[in-house]
Scaffold this motif. Structure first.
Motif, PDB file in Angstrom:
ATOM      1  N   TYR A  51       0.821  -1.204   0.000  1.00 20.62           N
ATOM      2  CA  TYR A  51       0.000   0.000   0.000  1.00 20.62           C
ATOM      3  C   TYR A  51       0.860   1.262   0.000  1.00 20.62           C
ATOM      4  O   TYR A  51       0.497   2.267  -0.613  1.00 20.62           O
ATOM      5  CB  TYR A  51      -0.948   0.006   1.197  1.00 20.62           C
ATOM      6  CG  TYR A  51      -2.019  -1.048   1.106  1.00 20.62           C
ATOM      7  CD1 TYR A  51      -2.802  -1.167  -0.036  1.00 20.62           C
ATOM      8  CD2 TYR A  51      -2.244  -1.931   2.145  1.00 20.62           C
ATOM      9  CE1 TYR A  51      -3.782  -2.134  -0.134  1.00 20.62           C
ATOM     10  CE2 TYR A  51      -3.236  -2.899   2.062  1.00 20.62           C
ATOM     11  CZ  TYR A  51      -4.000  -2.994   0.921  1.00 20.62           C
ATOM     12  OH  TYR A  51      -4.963  -3.952   0.826  1.00 20.62           O
ATOM     13  N   LEU A  52       1.993   1.205   0.670  1.00 21.31           N
ATOM     14  CA  LEU A  52       2.904   2.343   0.670  1.00 21.31           C
ATOM     15  C   LEU A  52       3.462   2.588  -0.730  1.00 21.31           C
ATOM     16  O   LEU A  52       3.541   3.734  -1.188  1.00 21.31           O
ATOM     17  CB  LEU A  52       4.042   2.101   1.665  1.00 21.31           C
ATOM     18  CG  LEU A  52       5.055   3.216   1.837  1.00 21.31           C
ATOM     19  CD1 LEU A  52       4.381   4.422   2.465  1.00 21.31           C
ATOM     20  CD2 LEU A  52       6.206   2.744   2.684  1.00 21.31           C
ATOM     21  N   ALA A  94       8.700   8.008 -11.941  1.00 22.84           N
ATOM     22  CA  ALA A  94       9.981   7.399 -11.566  1.00 22.84           C
ATOM     23  C   ALA A  94      10.444   7.894 -10.197  1.00 22.84           C
ATOM     24  O   ALA A  94      10.984   7.113  -9.397  1.00 22.84           O
ATOM     25  CB  ALA A  94      11.035   7.716 -12.628  1.00 22.84           C
ATOM     26  N   ILE A  95      10.218   9.155  -9.921  1.00 19.89           N
ATOM     27  CA  ILE A  95      10.569   9.690  -8.594  1.00 19.89           C
ATOM     28  C   ILE A  95       9.741   8.983  -7.521  1.00 19.89           C
ATOM     29  O   ILE A  95      10.251   8.644  -6.452  1.00 19.89           O
ATOM     30  CB  ILE A  95      10.371  11.218  -8.564  1.00 19.89           C
ATOM     31  CG1 ILE A  95      11.441  11.909  -9.429  1.00 19.89           C
ATOM     32  CG2 ILE A  95      10.428  11.752  -7.138  1.00 19.89           C
ATOM     33  CD1 ILE A  95      11.205  13.384  -9.651  1.00 19.89           C
ATOM     34  N   HIS A 101      10.957   2.845  -3.052  1.00 13.64           N
ATOM     35  CA  HIS A 101      12.094   1.957  -2.823  1.00 13.64           C
ATOM     36  C   HIS A 101      12.906   2.415  -1.621  1.00 13.64           C
ATOM     37  O   HIS A 101      13.317   1.606  -0.781  1.00 13.64           O
ATOM     38  CB  HIS A 101      12.983   1.900  -4.072  1.00 13.64           C
ATOM     39  CG  HIS A 101      14.199   1.066  -3.912  1.00 13.64           C
ATOM     40  ND1 HIS A 101      14.145  -0.297  -3.862  1.00 13.64           N
ATOM     41  CD2 HIS A 101      15.503   1.404  -3.778  1.00 13.64           C
ATOM     42  CE1 HIS A 101      15.373  -0.763  -3.701  1.00 13.64           C
ATOM     43  NE2 HIS A 101      16.210   0.253  -3.653  1.00 13.64           N
ATOM     44  N   TRP A 102      13.109   3.718  -1.525  1.00 10.76           N
ATOM     45  CA  TRP A 102      13.869   4.265  -0.385  1.00 10.76           C
ATOM     46  C   TRP A 102      13.145   4.007   0.934  1.00 10.76           C
ATOM     47  O   TRP A 102      13.762   3.630   1.937  1.00 10.76           O
ATOM     48  CB  TRP A 102      14.091   5.757  -0.604  1.00 10.76           C
ATOM     49  CG  TRP A 102      14.816   6.423   0.507  1.00 10.76           C
ATOM     50  CD1 TRP A 102      16.139   6.318   0.819  1.00 10.76           C
ATOM     51  CD2 TRP A 102      14.247   7.285   1.487  1.00 10.76           C
ATOM     52  NE1 TRP A 102      16.420   7.060   1.909  1.00 10.76           N
ATOM     53  CE2 TRP A 102      15.269   7.675   2.355  1.00 10.76           C
ATOM     54  CE3 TRP A 102      12.962   7.788   1.703  1.00 10.76           C
ATOM     55  CZ2 TRP A 102      15.067   8.526   3.423  1.00 10.76           C
ATOM     56  CZ3 TRP A 102      12.771   8.626   2.765  1.00 10.76           C
ATOM     57  CH2 TRP A 102      13.803   8.991   3.608  1.00 10.76           C
ATOM     58  N   LEU A 103      11.821   4.189   0.935  1.00  4.20           N
ATOM     59  CA  LEU A 103      11.050   3.943   2.156  1.00  4.20           C
ATOM     60  C   LEU A 103      11.018   2.456   2.508  1.00  4.20           C
ATOM     61  O   LEU A 103      11.002   2.099   3.684  1.00  4.20           O
ATOM     62  CB  LEU A 103       9.617   4.449   1.990  1.00  4.20           C
ATOM     63  CG  LEU A 103       9.457   5.972   1.992  1.00  4.20           C
ATOM     64  CD1 LEU A 103       8.014   6.351   1.683  1.00  4.20           C
ATOM     65  CD2 LEU A 103       9.879   6.556   3.330  1.00  4.20           C
ATOM     66  N   ARG A 104      11.016   1.589   1.520  1.00  6.89           N
ATOM     67  CA  ARG A 104      11.028   0.154   1.793  1.00  6.89           C
ATOM     68  C   ARG A 104      12.353  -0.268   2.416  1.00  6.89           C
ATOM     69  O   ARG A 104      12.386  -1.116   3.298  1.00  6.89           O
ATOM     70  CB  ARG A 104      10.799  -0.619   0.502  1.00  6.89           C
ATOM     71  CG  ARG A 104      10.634  -2.102   0.745  1.00  6.89           C
ATOM     72  CD  ARG A 104      10.477  -2.893  -0.522  1.00  6.89           C
ATOM     73  NE  ARG A 104       9.400  -2.383  -1.348  1.00  6.89           N
ATOM     74  CZ  ARG A 104       9.455  -2.381  -2.679  1.00  6.89           C
ATOM     75  NH1 ARG A 104      10.501  -2.850  -3.305  1.00  6.89           N
ATOM     76  NH2 ARG A 104       8.435  -1.923  -3.365  1.00  6.89           N
ATOM     77  N   LYS A 105      13.452   0.301   1.955  1.00  2.00           N
ATOM     78  CA  LYS A 105      14.763  -0.052   2.493  1.00  2.00           C
ATOM     79  C   LYS A 105      15.004   0.545   3.871  1.00  2.00           C
ATOM     80  O   LYS A 105      15.808   0.034   4.634  1.00  2.00           O
ATOM     81  CB  LYS A 105      15.882   0.422   1.539  1.00  2.00           C
ATOM     82  CG  LYS A 105      15.891  -0.302   0.229  1.00  2.00           C
ATOM     83  CD  LYS A 105      16.281  -1.736   0.418  1.00  2.00           C
ATOM     84  CE  LYS A 105      16.275  -2.454  -0.901  1.00  2.00           C
ATOM     85  NZ  LYS A 105      16.567  -3.864  -0.766  1.00  2.00           N
ATOM     86  N   LYS A 106      14.291   1.611   4.201  1.00  2.00           N
ATOM     87  CA  LYS A 106      14.492   2.310   5.474  1.00  2.00           C
ATOM     88  C   LYS A 106      13.910   1.594   6.637  1.00  2.00           C
ATOM     89  O   LYS A 106      13.273   0.763   6.857  1.00  2.00           O
ATOM     90  CB  LYS A 106      13.867   3.688   5.397  1.00  2.00           C
ATOM     91  CG  LYS A 106      14.184   4.551   6.562  1.00  2.00           C
ATOM     92  CD  LYS A 106      13.623   5.931   6.328  1.00  2.00           C
ATOM     93  CE  LYS A 106      13.876   6.792   7.546  1.00  2.00           C
ATOM     94  NZ  LYS A 106      13.317   8.073   7.411  1.00  2.00           N
TER      95      LYS A 106
END
Length: 106
Positions: A51-52, A94-95, A101-106
């Motif tokens: 969902y994010l 794309a942004i 992707h950045w939030l998933r890795k965080k």
């Protein structure tokens, strides 16, 4: 005859898109199911992250649409305006993917 060809072309295009989305969704489901069974991923976090991801992508596409309206007020040729509008939407999409992707890795 030309209208029939256009209708068939649109029908085949939409059928192709639906088929591709179905295949991607089906195999993504199977991969996630196998990962959960092996204990590599928990089912709760995968739903939340999904969902994010969708939220980030939709928000960024909306921002891309808002920003692309600037180009409609400029006096440019139709081809240039179309190119700038679609380019802006794709760049913001794309942004959104990068932010997700950045939030998933965080």
């Amino acid at each position: 005859m030309e209208q029939i060809q256009e209708a068939l072309g649109a029908l085949f295009l939409m059928a192709g898109v639906v088929t591709i989305v179905y295949i991607i969704a089906r195999y993504s489901y199977l991969i996630k199911k196998a990962m959960i069974e092996k204990g590599l991923a928990s089912p709760e976090t995968s739903k939340k992250m999904q969902y994010l991801d969708i939220g980030c992508i939709i928000l960024s596409l909306g921002l891309g649409l808002i920003v692309s309206t600037v180009f409609t007020s400029m006096e440019l040729t139709e081809d240039t305006t179309d190119l700038l509008i679609w380019g802006t939407i794709l760049v913001f999409g794309a942004i959104g993917l990068l932010v997700a992707h950045w939030l998933r890795k965080k």
